[in-house]
Design a protein around this motif. Structure first.
Motif, PDB file in Angstrom:
ATOM      1  N   ARG A   6       0.838  -1.195   0.000  1.00 51.98           N
ATOM      2  CA  ARG A   6       0.000   0.000   0.000  1.00 51.98           C
ATOM      3  C   ARG A   6       0.869   1.240   0.000  1.00 51.98           C
ATOM      4  NH1 ARG A   6      -5.093   0.322   2.108  1.00 51.98           N
ATOM      5  NH2 ARG A   6      -4.860   2.331   1.098  1.00 51.98           N
ATOM      6  N   GLY A   7       0.261   2.338  -0.443  1.00 49.57           N
ATOM      7  CA  GLY A   7       0.953   3.612  -0.397  1.00 49.57           C
ATOM      8  C   GLY A   7       0.006   4.750  -0.657  1.00 49.57           C
ATOM      9  N   ALA A   8       0.461   5.957  -0.341  1.00 51.98           N
ATOM     10  CA  ALA A   8      -0.354   7.143  -0.576  1.00 51.98           C
ATOM     11  C   ALA A   8       0.547   8.360  -0.724  1.00 51.98           C
ATOM     12  CB  ALA A   8      -1.334   7.354   0.572  1.00 51.98           C
ATOM     13  N   VAL A   9      -0.015   9.359  -1.391  1.00 51.45           N
ATOM     14  CA  VAL A   9       0.667  10.632  -1.602  1.00 51.45           C
ATOM     15  C   VAL A   9      -0.410  11.698  -1.748  1.00 51.45           C
ATOM     16  CG1 VAL A   9       0.780  10.388  -4.130  1.00 51.45           C
ATOM     17  CG2 VAL A   9       2.503  11.772  -2.936  1.00 51.45           C
ATOM     18  N   GLN A  10      -0.058  12.931  -1.440  1.00 51.85           N
ATOM     19  CA  GLN A  10      -1.006  14.032  -1.596  1.00 51.85           C
ATOM     20  C   GLN A  10      -0.582  14.873  -2.792  1.00 51.85           C
ATOM     21  OE1 GLN A  10      -1.187  16.995   1.592  1.00 51.85           O
ATOM     22  NE2 GLN A  10      -3.402  16.866   1.517  1.00 51.85           N
ATOM     23  N   ALA A  11      -1.503  15.084  -3.729  1.00 51.18           N
ATOM     24  CA  ALA A  11      -1.235  15.928  -4.888  1.00 51.18           C
ATOM     25  C   ALA A  11      -1.264  17.392  -4.459  1.00 51.18           C
ATOM     26  CB  ALA A  11      -2.276  15.682  -5.983  1.00 51.18           C
ATOM     27  N   GLU A  12      -0.454  18.201  -5.093  1.00 47.49           N
ATOM     28  CA  GLU A  12      -0.404  19.627  -4.774  1.00 47.49           C
ATOM     29  C   GLU A  12      -1.704  20.342  -5.134  1.00 47.49           C
ATOM     30  OE1 GLU A  12       2.044  21.510  -3.302  1.00 47.49           O
ATOM     31  OE2 GLU A  12       3.059  19.619  -2.853  1.00 47.49           O
ATOM     32  N   ALA A  13      -2.358  19.894  -6.204  1.00 42.88           N
ATOM     33  CA  ALA A  13      -3.571  20.563  -6.684  1.00 42.88           C
ATOM     34  C   ALA A  13      -4.356  19.603  -7.562  1.00 42.88           C
ATOM     35  CB  ALA A  13      -3.196  21.813  -7.490  1.00 42.88           C
ATOM     36  N   ASN A  14      -5.586  19.961  -7.853  1.00 46.00           N
ATOM     37  CA  ASN A  14      -6.399  19.179  -8.782  1.00 46.00           C
ATOM     38  C   ASN A  14      -6.081  19.626 -10.209  1.00 46.00           C
ATOM     39  OD1 ASN A  14      -8.307  17.418  -9.827  1.00 46.00           O
ATOM     40  ND2 ASN A  14      -9.953  18.916  -9.661  1.00 46.00           N
ATOM     41  N   GLU A  15      -4.880  19.310 -10.622  1.00 46.14           N
ATOM     42  CA  GLU A  15      -4.396  19.616 -11.970  1.00 46.14           C
ATOM     43  C   GLU A  15      -3.724  18.361 -12.509  1.00 46.14           C
ATOM     44  OE1 GLU A  15      -1.683  22.817 -11.287  1.00 46.14           O
ATOM     45  OE2 GLU A  15      -3.283  24.236 -10.763  1.00 46.14           O
ATOM     46  N   ALA A  16      -3.859  18.139 -13.806  1.00 44.37           N
ATOM     47  CA  ALA A  16      -3.300  16.924 -14.415  1.00 44.37           C
ATOM     48  C   ALA A  16      -1.824  16.750 -14.079  1.00 44.37           C
ATOM     49  CB  ALA A  16      -3.522  16.945 -15.922  1.00 44.37           C
TER      50      ALA A  16
END
Length: 116
Positions: free
Chosen positions: A2-12
């Motif tokens: 398992r893993g996770a990360v947070q995107a900086e923004a809702n941009e492609a």
């Protein structure tokens, strides 16, 4: 694993960059070869819809691995802009899985982060 990360923004670009970092981390920390991967399930929080995380995984060479993108349950107060991955893979005997939670997502699984 398992893993996770947070995107900086809702941009492609932000979703692709975050997914790339996560998938590379999973592969590198587990010594994983793409041919050992059975499948990978990606989920995103409700606030990420600008790109499929699987598109970034394909760019990393996972063309033959079945990939699926889904939504997380929108639980009130949950961490925003999170991409999660669950990878099914064949591991050699004695292999100890290293789950990869990057940046702020380490707080999602403090039990695993402390062990890493």
């Amino acid at each position: 694993m398992r893993g996770a990360v947070q995107a900086e923004a809702n941009e492609a670009g932000a979703i692709s960059a975050a997914t790339t970092e996560l998938v590379r981390g999973l592969i590198e920390r587990n010594g994983l070869e793409p041919q050992a991967m059975v499948s990978c399930l990606f989920t995103t929080t409700d606030d990420l819809d600008a790109e499929f995380p699987a598109a970034a995984a394909r760019e990393l060479g996972l063309e033959a691995v079945p990939l699926l993108c889904c939504r997380e349950i929108p639980v009130p107060g949950s961490m925003p802009r999170v991409i999660r991955a669950m990878v099914h893979y064949y591991a050699p005997v004695g292999h100890e899985t290293t789950h990869v939670y990057l940046g702020a997502t380490q707080g999602l699984r403090t039990d695993l982060h402390a062990a890493q």
